[in-house]
Every structure is written in structure tokens, then in C-alpha cells.
Design a protein around this motif. Structure first.
Motif, PDB file in Angstrom:
ATOM      1  N   TYR A 126      13.806  56.484  38.980  1.00  0.00           N
ATOM      2  CA  TYR A 126      14.445  55.861  37.830  1.00  0.00           C
ATOM      3  C   TYR A 126      13.363  55.450  36.832  1.00  0.00           C
ATOM      4  O   TYR A 126      12.349  54.853  37.211  1.00  0.00           O
ATOM      5  CB  TYR A 126      15.241  54.629  38.256  1.00  0.00           C
ATOM      6  CG  TYR A 126      16.437  54.949  39.129  1.00  0.00           C
ATOM      7  CD1 TYR A 126      17.663  55.310  38.574  1.00  0.00           C
ATOM      8  CD2 TYR A 126      16.328  54.894  40.516  1.00  0.00           C
ATOM      9  CE1 TYR A 126      18.748  55.607  39.374  1.00  0.00           C
ATOM     10  CE2 TYR A 126      17.412  55.192  41.324  1.00  0.00           C
ATOM     11  CZ  TYR A 126      18.616  55.548  40.747  1.00  0.00           C
ATOM     12  OH  TYR A 126      19.704  55.848  41.545  1.00  0.00           O
ATOM     13  N   GLN A 171      15.972  60.251  36.847  1.00  0.00           N
ATOM     14  CA  GLN A 171      17.158  59.739  36.158  1.00  0.00           C
ATOM     15  C   GLN A 171      16.726  58.690  35.149  1.00  0.00           C
ATOM     16  O   GLN A 171      15.947  57.783  35.468  1.00  0.00           O
ATOM     17  CB  GLN A 171      18.155  59.142  37.155  1.00  0.00           C
ATOM     18  CG  GLN A 171      18.798  60.166  38.071  1.00  0.00           C
ATOM     19  CD  GLN A 171      19.904  59.574  38.908  1.00  0.00           C
ATOM     20  OE1 GLN A 171      20.277  58.394  38.726  1.00  0.00           O
ATOM     21  NE2 GLN A 171      20.463  60.378  39.810  1.00  0.00           N
ATOM     22  N   LYS A 205      17.142  55.493  32.828  1.00  0.00           N
ATOM     23  CA  LYS A 205      17.837  54.222  32.862  1.00  0.00           C
ATOM     24  C   LYS A 205      17.414  53.427  31.637  1.00  0.00           C
ATOM     25  O   LYS A 205      16.238  53.101  31.485  1.00  0.00           O
ATOM     26  CB  LYS A 205      17.479  53.454  34.138  1.00  0.00           C
ATOM     27  CG  LYS A 205      18.392  52.279  34.420  1.00  0.00           C
ATOM     28  CD  LYS A 205      18.086  51.688  35.794  1.00  0.00           C
ATOM     29  CE  LYS A 205      19.083  50.601  36.131  1.00  0.00           C
ATOM     30  NZ  LYS A 205      18.823  50.018  37.475  1.00  0.00           N
TER      31      LYS A 205
END
Length: 288
Positions: free
Chosen positions: A22, A56, A58
Motif C-alpha cells: 500500500y 495498491q 491509498k
């Protein structure tokens, strides 16, 4: 790059496993698919080969755990700070206060503050460059040396580190010599420490030449002021007769130009023996 450093740091847990990274850096989401245009990116990608992961994105406003301290409610924020205290500090100050020689200097400085360079008086105590001045034969000095060198905090450091720790706050006449003698006399240091450098071997003398201009020594003298464009000298000395030549040089010069100058100025004057040996042994090496 934080991504590479983090994965390498935890590699023993991540190798052979699928994991998710993340990040609030949106461009990293497409790092594995984009076209690499710089050597740094190629280097980073090579370090990530072999890991199975997905990046990912964020957003910052969702990543509350990263900066939770900065988002806490306004209010009283208390901290606990611990620091060492010196229990014998009062005894040392009392000793300095009772010393007649130091008090005499304090009285002189009170009359003429600029009379002694580097010395000043603060709250009745004598300081030298903001360091407390002790009498050179003070009974507290052995205790201080043991505290700053032989204790677990001192760690049996060498002379320089021990001196720097003491010199941060204290000063007395002959301080460097006192610290050096104490460290040299430390029994633990003499038993446990060893010299990390290889001992120097015996000098190997050069063979004595039997013919003049058979064995030569060459050296360069650099950094001279310019004179008609020349700023260096090639010194050539015969090791048997000690006869020398100084050849002027201009920057820039190469090995080939120096070799040609050697033939022109030295071989021309001292025969074909040098020329034959020089061409066979040194000519090609200098040219290269």
C-alpha cells in the motif's frame, strides 16, 4: 526508493509469498507496467525481481495510520525524558571553589575580564572556552578518567574519544598528556586490544650499481609557479655518481612525451647503453 528498501528489509518474510504493497505514491501503481526511461528505474526493478506483489494506491486522507500523531486531538501532550545525572558534580564544584590558585585567577578576571584570553567567570566558577577549569593536580582527575574510560559508558575507548568526552565540559593544564598516559597504562586495554595494522617489515635496500648511468631514479616536482609556460620538473639522478638532470615540463604531458623528452635530454648525453635498456624495458610502457 522507499518501496525497494522496504521489500529488501523484510525479504526473509516476503520471498516466495504473495503480498500487497500500500502506498500514497500513485505513480508506483504502474511502476511494473510502465516503460523504464532511466538507469535508476532499471536498477530498482532488477532488485524487485523474484517477489510476487501487487501495488495498491491509498490516498493520503485514507492513510490515517501513517500520520496518526499529527491528527490527534488538540490537548495536553506530555513526554517523559530521562537523562543521566552526575552524582559527584557538587563535590567537584566544591573542590574548585576551595582551590586557591583557581580563586586567584577568578579574582584577577573579576578585575580585568579580558586579561586572560579564553577564560571567563560564570557564577563564581572559572571557565575556559565554556569548559570548567580544574587544578592540574586535582584528586578528582583520576576518578574522572576512570569514569570516562573504564566504565561501561566509557567502553575503554581510545585516547582521542576519551579526551573528546572529557574536553566537552572540563579543562585542566596538561589534559591531553594526562589522558594519553592513563589510556596507555590501562591494563584491560593492553590485554584485550591489539594492533589492527600489519607490522612494518625491514627496509629492503636497492642493489648498488657498478656502472654510472646504469641505474637511474626519476621523480616529478609539481605545483611550481609558471615560468615561461613551464610548471613542473622531471628530475633524473644517476644512483652511482649522484649526478642529476632537471628537465622542464609543461602541462599537459603524457607518458609518451616524457619518454621522448628522456631520450632527447638524457640518452643523448650518456650513451647508447641507456638507450638500449630504456627502449627495451621502458619505452613501450611509457608510450602506453
Amino acid at each position: 526508493m522507499a518501496l525497494v528498501l522496504a521489500i529488501q528489509h523484510w525479504r526473509h518474510y516476503l520471498l516466495g509469498k504473495q503480498f500487497i504493497v500500500y502506498t500514497d505514491h500513485k505513480s508506483l501503481k504502474h511502476f511494473l507496467q510502465q516503460r523504464l526511461s532511466s538507469p535508476d528505474q532499471q536498477c530498482w526493478l532488477a532488485k524487485l525481481l523474484g517477489y510476487q506483489f501487487e501495488v495498491q494506491y491509498k490516498p493520503v486522507w485514507e492513510n490515517k495510520a501513517a500520520d496518526a500523531l499529527s491528527r490527534c486531538n488538540d490537548g495536553e501532550f506530555t513526554t517523559m525524558v530521562s537523562y543521566p545525572t552526575w552524582l559527584d558534580g557538587k563535590n567537584l564544584i566544591q573542590e574548585v571553589t576551595n582551590d586557591s590558585d583557581i580563586q586567584q585567577m577568578v579574582a584577577e578576571l573579576n578585575i580585568n575580564p579580558l586579561g586572560k584570553s579564553g577564560f571567563n567567570v560564570k557564577q563564581g566558577l572559572l571557565f575556559y572556552n565554556d569548559r570548567l577549569v580544574l587544578y592540574s593536580k586535582s584528586p578528582s582527575i583520576p576518578m574522572l578518567l576512570k569514569e570516562f574510560h573504564s566504565t561501561p559508558t566509557g567502553g575503554h575507548s581510545g585516547y582521542l574519544r576519551t579526551y573528546r568526552r572529557l574536553a566537552e565540559n572540563l579543562h585542566w593544564i596538561g589534559m591531553q598528556r594526562t589522558v594519553r598516559d592513563f589510556v596507555r597504562a590501562c591494563d584491560v586495554c593492553q590485554r584485550k586490544k591489539y594492533d589492527s595494522t600489519t607490522p612494518g617489515g625491514l627496509l629492503q635496500p636497492l642493489p648498488v650499481p657498478h656502472v654510472i648511468w646504469e641505474d637511474l631514479s626519476l621523480d616529478f616536482i609539481m605545483g611550481l609557479p609558471k615560468s615561461k609556460g613551464f610548471e613542473a620538473i622531471l628530475v633524473v639522478v644517476d644512483r652511482l655518481s649522484k649526478y642529476g638532470h632537471g628537465i622542464l615540463l609543461k602541462h599537459p604531458y603524457t607518458a609518451k612525451s616524457v619518454a621522448e623528452l628522456f631520450v632527447k635530454e638524457i640518452v643523448r648525453l650518456h650513451g647508447h647503453q641507456i638507450k638500449d635498456e630504456f627502449c627495451l624495458s621502458s619505452g613501450d610502457g611509457w608510450a602506453n
